[in-house]
Design an enzyme around this catalytic site. Structure first.
Site, PDB file in Angstrom:
ATOM      1  NE  ARG A  36      -3.759   0.104   2.529  1.00 18.88           N
ATOM      2  CZ  ARG A  36      -4.517   0.513   3.451  1.00 18.88           C
ATOM      3  NH1 ARG A  36      -4.283  -0.234   4.682  1.00 18.88           N
ATOM      4  NH2 ARG A  36      -5.184   1.534   3.452  1.00 18.88           N
ATOM      5  CE1 TYR A  49     -12.103  13.075  -1.623  1.00 18.75           C
ATOM      6  CE2 TYR A  49     -12.349  11.842  -3.769  1.00 18.75           C
ATOM      7  CZ  TYR A  49     -12.576  11.793  -2.272  1.00 18.75           C
ATOM      8  OH  TYR A  49     -13.018  10.769  -1.344  1.00 18.75           O
ATOM      9  N   PRO A  50      -8.804  16.769  -3.706  1.00 17.77           N
ATOM     10  CG  PRO A  50      -8.281  18.945  -3.534  1.00 17.77           C
ATOM     11  CD  PRO A  50      -8.838  17.863  -4.359  1.00 17.77           C
ATOM     12  CG  MET A  51      -9.526  14.881   1.918  1.00 19.83           C
ATOM     13  SD  MET A  51     -10.885  13.538   2.450  1.00 19.83           S
ATOM     14  CE  MET A  51     -11.386  14.423   3.894  1.00 19.83           C
ATOM     15  CG  ASP A  52      -8.229  21.008   4.015  1.00 23.35           C
ATOM     16  OD1 ASP A  52      -7.217  20.458   3.906  1.00 23.35           O
ATOM     17  OD2 ASP A  52      -8.542  22.168   3.835  1.00 23.35           O
ATOM     18  CE  LYS A  53     -11.083  13.492   8.695  1.00 21.87           C
ATOM     19  NZ  LYS A  53     -10.898  12.712   7.359  1.00 21.87           N
ATOM     20  CG  HIS A 106     -14.672   7.548   6.612  1.00 19.60           C
ATOM     21  ND1 HIS A 106     -15.550   8.423   6.101  1.00 19.60           N
ATOM     22  CD2 HIS A 106     -13.595   7.548   5.871  1.00 19.60           C
ATOM     23  CE1 HIS A 106     -15.266   8.887   4.955  1.00 19.60           C
ATOM     24  NE2 HIS A 106     -13.748   8.484   4.628  1.00 19.60           N
ATOM     25  CD  GLN A 143      -9.705   5.380  -0.124  1.00 19.68           C
ATOM     26  OE1 GLN A 143     -10.752   5.910   0.009  1.00 19.68           O
ATOM     27  NE2 GLN A 143      -9.465   4.834   1.200  1.00 19.68           N
TER      28      GLN A 143
END
EC number: 1.3.98.5
Length: 249
Positions: A131, A145-149, A172, A185
């Protein structure tokens, strides 16, 4: 102070997005265009050596919509190798007709949220190594796609106790496991590397699966309360043998 999650880090990652300047490209003589395509093919073929020696990998996709035309994704053991690849690419003749639209710098990442206690060196675990240092699939479609918490006065992920975060991430992850065999993923960490905290890259032979998993996860508490997202990019695989058709005018 809330406890930080530990991470395992693998290959460094560079997503490069370009739009083709078709208006200018069509003004070039056909022989010159073909020479540029051949030079690009040689560049990509040279990069397959890293895959064959398990020192990195790459993927190329034709992006749908007007955000970009091309996505080139490279993975390498050292960040400076990504610099070298990008510099080499920018010096190709065809790069004069490609307009950069977006890029993302990160590193393949696994967190310890779902890990059990063990004295084993995780970097020696075959499953973990696969991995962290992956061979990318040649799936028909890609989604990035980018992401934040989220961290604001109402919901702040980073102020939650680590046990609460582990529970949320477990739930999740259970949603994601429902798509095993349908979606592959890859999570890349980018805190301190880019404008968002993570990049998410999904592969599938069924593009509709991207919509299904993202929609279902919208109802998960981790996403509903704490997820913030950037732009989504969808594309179809572009193999070397497809270059001539893609760039033909």
């Amino acid at each position: 102070m809330s406890e930080a999650a530990e991470t395992l880090d693998g290959w460094y990652s560079l997503h490069l997005f370009y739009a083709v300047d078709w208006t200018t490209f069509r003004l070039i003589a056909e022989d010159d265009r073909e020479a540029m395509i051949t030079e690009l093919e040689t560049f990509i073929k040279d990069k397959t050596v890293a895959r064959e020696s398990h020192q990195g990998d790459h993927a190329i996709y034709n992006i749908t919509g007007q955000k970009a035309d091309l996505l080139l994704w490279f993975l390498r053991p050292e960040m400076k190798e990504l610099n070298q690849i990008e510099n080499e690419f920018n010096k190709l003749r065809i790069a004069d007709y490609l307009i950069p639209t977006y890029s993302y710098v990160s590193v393949i990442e696994l967190s310890n949220y779902l890990a059990g206690k063990s004295d084993e060196d995780p970097y020696e675990n075959p499953h973990v190594k696969a991995r962290l240092y992956p061979e990318l699939p040649h799936s028909e479609y890609i989604c990035f796609y980018p992401m934040d918490k989220r961290r604001n006065e109402t919901y702040n992920w980073y102020m939650l106790p680590i046990e609460d975060r582990k529970t949320l991430m477990y739930n999740h992850g259970m949603i994601g496991r429902k798509y095993a065999g349908k979606i592959k993923q890859f999570i890349t960490g980018s805190v301190g590397f880019d404008d968002y905290e993570w990049g998410v890259t999904l592969f599938s032979n069924d593009v509709l699966q991207f919509k299904k998993i993202v929609y279902e996860m919208r109802f998960d508490e981790t996403t509903a309360r704490y997820g913030e997202f950037g732009s989504f990019y969808i594309g179809h695989i572009l193999n070397i043998e497809d270059f001539k058709q893609f760039f033909s005018i």
